[in-house]
Design an enzyme around this catalytic site. Structure first.
Site, PDB file in Angstrom:
ATOM      1  N   TYR A  15       0.810  -1.225   0.000  1.00  0.00           N
ATOM      2  CA  TYR A  15       0.000   0.000   0.000  1.00  0.00           C
ATOM      3  C   TYR A  15       0.844   1.276   0.000  1.00  0.00           C
ATOM      4  CZ  TYR A  15      -3.725  -3.245   1.181  1.00  0.00           C
ATOM      5  OH  TYR A  15      -4.621  -4.287   1.168  1.00  0.00           O
ATOM      6  N   HIS A  20      -4.690   5.964  -1.690  1.00  0.00           N
ATOM      7  CA  HIS A  20      -5.474   5.748  -0.473  1.00  0.00           C
ATOM      8  C   HIS A  20      -4.632   5.976   0.790  1.00  0.00           C
ATOM      9  CE1 HIS A  20      -9.387   4.653   0.889  1.00  0.00           C
ATOM     10  NE2 HIS A  20      -9.131   3.428   1.293  1.00  0.00           N
ATOM     11  N   TYR A  64      -5.897  -1.152   9.541  1.00  0.00           N
ATOM     12  CA  TYR A  64      -6.431  -1.051   8.183  1.00  0.00           C
ATOM     13  C   TYR A  64      -7.505   0.030   8.147  1.00  0.00           C
ATOM     14  CZ  TYR A  64      -3.651  -4.965   6.666  1.00  0.00           C
ATOM     15  OH  TYR A  64      -2.595  -5.761   6.361  1.00  0.00           O
ATOM     16  N   ASN A 112     -15.004   4.692   4.010  1.00  0.00           N
ATOM     17  CA  ASN A 112     -15.182   3.678   5.049  1.00  0.00           C
ATOM     18  C   ASN A 112     -14.343   3.931   6.297  1.00  0.00           C
ATOM     19  OD1 ASN A 112     -17.145   2.237   3.659  1.00  0.00           O
ATOM     20  ND2 ASN A 112     -15.614   1.074   2.533  1.00  0.00           N
TER      21      ASN A 112
END
Length: 187
Positions: A15, A20, A64, A112
């Site tokens: 990541y 993101h 996360y 989210n």
């Protein structure tokens, strides 16, 4: 006076450098510019920054993105930081690349990570810092885009945008939310 600055992202090398993870990237830039480093602690990587008589607790949750609220609630309680002195840094598809938008409160906007934070701290009244990642993807490819790496044009402009983002965070802690919004929104 303490402030909690939360950069949202996902842990793991896969990541690193993705759109993101801009929350992590901004906090890494701030720590680097301040010659401080992160330590792995409960629910995340944490660093402490002193600035103009304020203490900024920098948090990169390792829970996360979609479970960020667990880390946020723990560190708010541990450091006794009220919601109004917390700033959550996250990506935003609705804003052009590099645009900064700081707000006192608001909805999760379909994000989210913010949705989970709001559920676990039981309020939408906390400052948030949205960094525009634009929406340059074709239908059905949002996940690949958000979890994708910066393109060449974005990469070439990212350094200046990270610097500006760091200035905005320090401003939030030193001169307050209202003046910071006036100086930095949409820049």
């Amino acid at each position: 006076m303490k402030y909690l600055i939360v950069g949202l992202g996902n842990p793991g090398l896969e990541y690193t450098g993705t759109r993101h993870n801009i929350g992590f990237e901004i906090l890494d830039a701030l720590a680097g510019a301040s010659n401080i480093s992160f330590k792995t602690e409960r629910y995340g990587d944490v660093a402490e920054l002193k600035h103009k008589g304020r203490t900024l607790i920098l948090l990169k949750p390792n829970t996360y993105m979609n479970l960020s609220g667990k880390a946020v609630r723990y560190w708010m309680d541990k450091e006794k930081v009220p919601a109004e002195r917390m700033l959550v840094v996250t990506d935003d598809l609705a804003l052009p690349f590099g645009t900064i938008r700081i707000r006192k409160k608001g909805s999760d906007g379909g994000h989210n990570g913010l949705k989970n934070i709001q559920a676990l701290i039981n309020t939408t009244k906390y400052p948030r810092f949205r960094f525009g990642i634009s929406a340059e993807f074709s239908k059905g490819h949002q996940v690949n885009y958000v979890l994708g790496k910066w393109n060449d044009d974005e990469s070439s402009r990212l350094g200046e945008r990270l610097e500006r983002s760091c200035e905005a965070i320090l401003s939030f802690a030193s001169i307050g939310l209202d003046r910071t919004m006036n100086f930095f929104n949409n820049t």
